[in-house]
Design a protein around this motif. Structure first.
Motif, PDB file in Angstrom:
ATOM      1  N   ASP A 129      -4.826  23.329  45.492  1.00 31.00           N
ATOM      2  CA  ASP A 129      -3.405  23.177  45.186  1.00 31.00           C
ATOM      3  C   ASP A 129      -3.190  23.746  43.794  1.00 31.00           C
ATOM      4  OD1 ASP A 129      -2.818  21.963  47.575  1.00 31.00           O
ATOM      5  OD2 ASP A 129      -2.700  19.927  46.752  1.00 31.00           O
ATOM      6  N   VAL A 130      -2.313  24.734  43.693  1.00 31.16           N
ATOM      7  CA  VAL A 130      -1.995  25.375  42.419  1.00 31.16           C
ATOM      8  C   VAL A 130      -0.575  24.965  42.028  1.00 31.16           C
ATOM      9  CG1 VAL A 130      -1.674  27.581  41.238  1.00 31.16           C
ATOM     10  CG2 VAL A 130      -3.512  27.318  42.929  1.00 31.16           C
ATOM     11  N   LYS A 131      -0.459  24.341  40.854  1.00 32.19           N
ATOM     12  CA  LYS A 131       0.853  23.890  40.388  1.00 32.19           C
ATOM     13  C   LYS A 131       1.537  25.024  39.622  1.00 32.19           C
ATOM     14  CE  LYS A 131       2.800  19.645  38.707  1.00 32.19           C
ATOM     15  NZ  LYS A 131       2.516  18.363  38.078  1.00 32.19           N
ATOM     16  N   ARG A 132       2.715  25.393  40.074  1.00 41.28           N
ATOM     17  CA  ARG A 132       3.493  26.453  39.417  1.00 41.28           C
ATOM     18  C   ARG A 132       4.238  25.871  38.215  1.00 41.28           C
ATOM     19  NH1 ARG A 132       6.746  29.274  44.145  1.00 41.28           N
ATOM     20  NH2 ARG A 132       8.264  28.981  42.504  1.00 41.28           N
ATOM     21  N   PRO A 133       4.706  26.741  37.305  1.00 42.15           N
ATOM     22  CA  PRO A 133       5.426  26.252  36.119  1.00 42.15           C
ATOM     23  C   PRO A 133       6.648  25.388  36.451  1.00 42.15           C
ATOM     24  CG  PRO A 133       4.875  28.564  35.839  1.00 42.15           C
ATOM     25  CD  PRO A 133       4.502  28.203  37.247  1.00 42.15           C
ATOM     26  N   ASP A 134       7.289  25.642  37.593  1.00 41.15           N
ATOM     27  CA  ASP A 134       8.471  24.849  37.970  1.00 41.15           C
ATOM     28  C   ASP A 134       8.101  23.527  38.637  1.00 41.15           C
ATOM     29  OD1 ASP A 134       7.640  25.579  40.509  1.00 41.15           O
ATOM     30  OD2 ASP A 134       9.474  26.678  41.023  1.00 41.15           O
ATOM     31  N   GLY A 135       6.792  23.239  38.745  1.00 42.75           N
ATOM     32  CA  GLY A 135       6.334  21.978  39.329  1.00 42.75           C
ATOM     33  C   GLY A 135       5.995  22.066  40.812  1.00 42.75           C
ATOM     34  N   ALA A 136       6.415  23.134  41.463  1.00 41.70           N
ATOM     35  CA  ALA A 136       6.104  23.300  42.886  1.00 41.70           C
ATOM     36  C   ALA A 136       4.601  23.514  43.047  1.00 41.70           C
ATOM     37  CB  ALA A 136       6.863  24.488  43.460  1.00 41.70           C
ATOM     38  N   ILE A 164      -6.347  38.383  40.729  1.00 43.81           N
ATOM     39  CA  ILE A 164      -5.574  37.148  40.574  1.00 43.81           C
ATOM     40  C   ILE A 164      -6.461  36.092  39.924  1.00 43.81           C
ATOM     41  CG2 ILE A 164      -6.149  36.254  42.879  1.00 43.81           C
ATOM     42  CD1 ILE A 164      -3.175  35.330  43.031  1.00 43.81           C
ATOM     43  N   LYS A 165      -5.841  35.262  39.102  1.00 39.04           N
ATOM     44  CA  LYS A 165      -6.553  34.135  38.471  1.00 39.04           C
ATOM     45  C   LYS A 165      -5.755  32.885  38.805  1.00 39.04           C
ATOM     46  CE  LYS A 165      -8.896  33.023  34.300  1.00 39.04           C
ATOM     47  NZ  LYS A 165      -9.649  33.952  33.514  1.00 39.04           N
ATOM     48  N   LEU A 166      -6.403  31.932  39.446  1.00 42.35           N
ATOM     49  CA  LEU A 166      -5.732  30.706  39.876  1.00 42.35           C
ATOM     50  C   LEU A 166      -6.425  29.492  39.275  1.00 42.35           C
ATOM     51  CD1 LEU A 166      -5.554  31.601  43.673  1.00 42.35           C
ATOM     52  CD2 LEU A 166      -3.627  31.620  42.082  1.00 42.35           C
ATOM     53  N   THR A 167      -5.638  28.549  38.804  1.00 43.67           N
ATOM     54  CA  THR A 167      -6.169  27.260  38.359  1.00 43.67           C
ATOM     55  C   THR A 167      -5.588  26.220  39.305  1.00 43.67           C
ATOM     56  OG1 THR A 167      -6.249  27.978  36.059  1.00 43.67           O
ATOM     57  CG2 THR A 167      -6.316  25.606  36.465  1.00 43.67           C
ATOM     58  N   GLY A 168      -6.471  25.446  39.912  1.00 42.58           N
ATOM     59  CA  GLY A 168      -5.979  24.471  40.871  1.00 42.58           C
ATOM     60  C   GLY A 168      -6.959  23.344  41.121  1.00 42.58           C
TER      61      GLY A 168
END
Length: 142
Positions: A59-66, A38-42
């Protein structure tokens, strides 16, 4: 009274020995899946310098803003310190990229391998000998 004391001591020893496995260190494969990189940007919200593993909360921001709240397991505080980490390396608000392996239970936990800071510096998060996949990134594997 003395005989009673000697009969209680073995019971206490038994309880202590029975509890010892609870303190045992877990292997990588017990909790994380080597087949789920997994690769996470947060953004760092907290860093816990605790034994047996340090934890980075992001905190990782998803494409939908969540926003997803992830916990990244690292090596021991001593291991991190020897590899260049300080308590100021990842302060709250720092944006990081983490490469690692996802938890088997599907929770938002991962075992971190590498951390990349916004200036491009990389820090190795793992600790050798845990059963994590050998990918050549661990400086002690060479």
């Amino acid at each position: 009274m003395r005989t009673r004391l000697f009969s209680v001591i073995p019971v206490i020893v038994l309880f202590v020995l029975a509890a010892a496995p609870l303190l045992a260190h877990h292997a990588f494969s017990a909790e994380f899946d080597a087949k789920q990189p997994i690769k996470l940007t947060g953004t760092v919200t907290k860093m816990e310098w605790i034994n047996p593993h340090a934890w980075i909360h992001i905190d990782v921001k998803r494409p939908d803003g969540a926003v997803e709240k992830w916990m990244i397991e690292c090596g021991t505080p001593n291991t991190l310190f020897r590899r260049g980490f300080t308590k100021n390396s990842v302060l709250p608000g720092t944006v990081i990229i983490v490469d690692g392996y996802r938890a088997k239970d599907g929770s938002m936990k991962a075992n971190g391998r590498d951390l990349t800071l916004s200036d491009g510096r990389k820090l190795f998060l793992g600790s050798s000998g845990t059963g994590a996949p050998k990918d050549g990134k661990d400086p002690t594997e060479r």
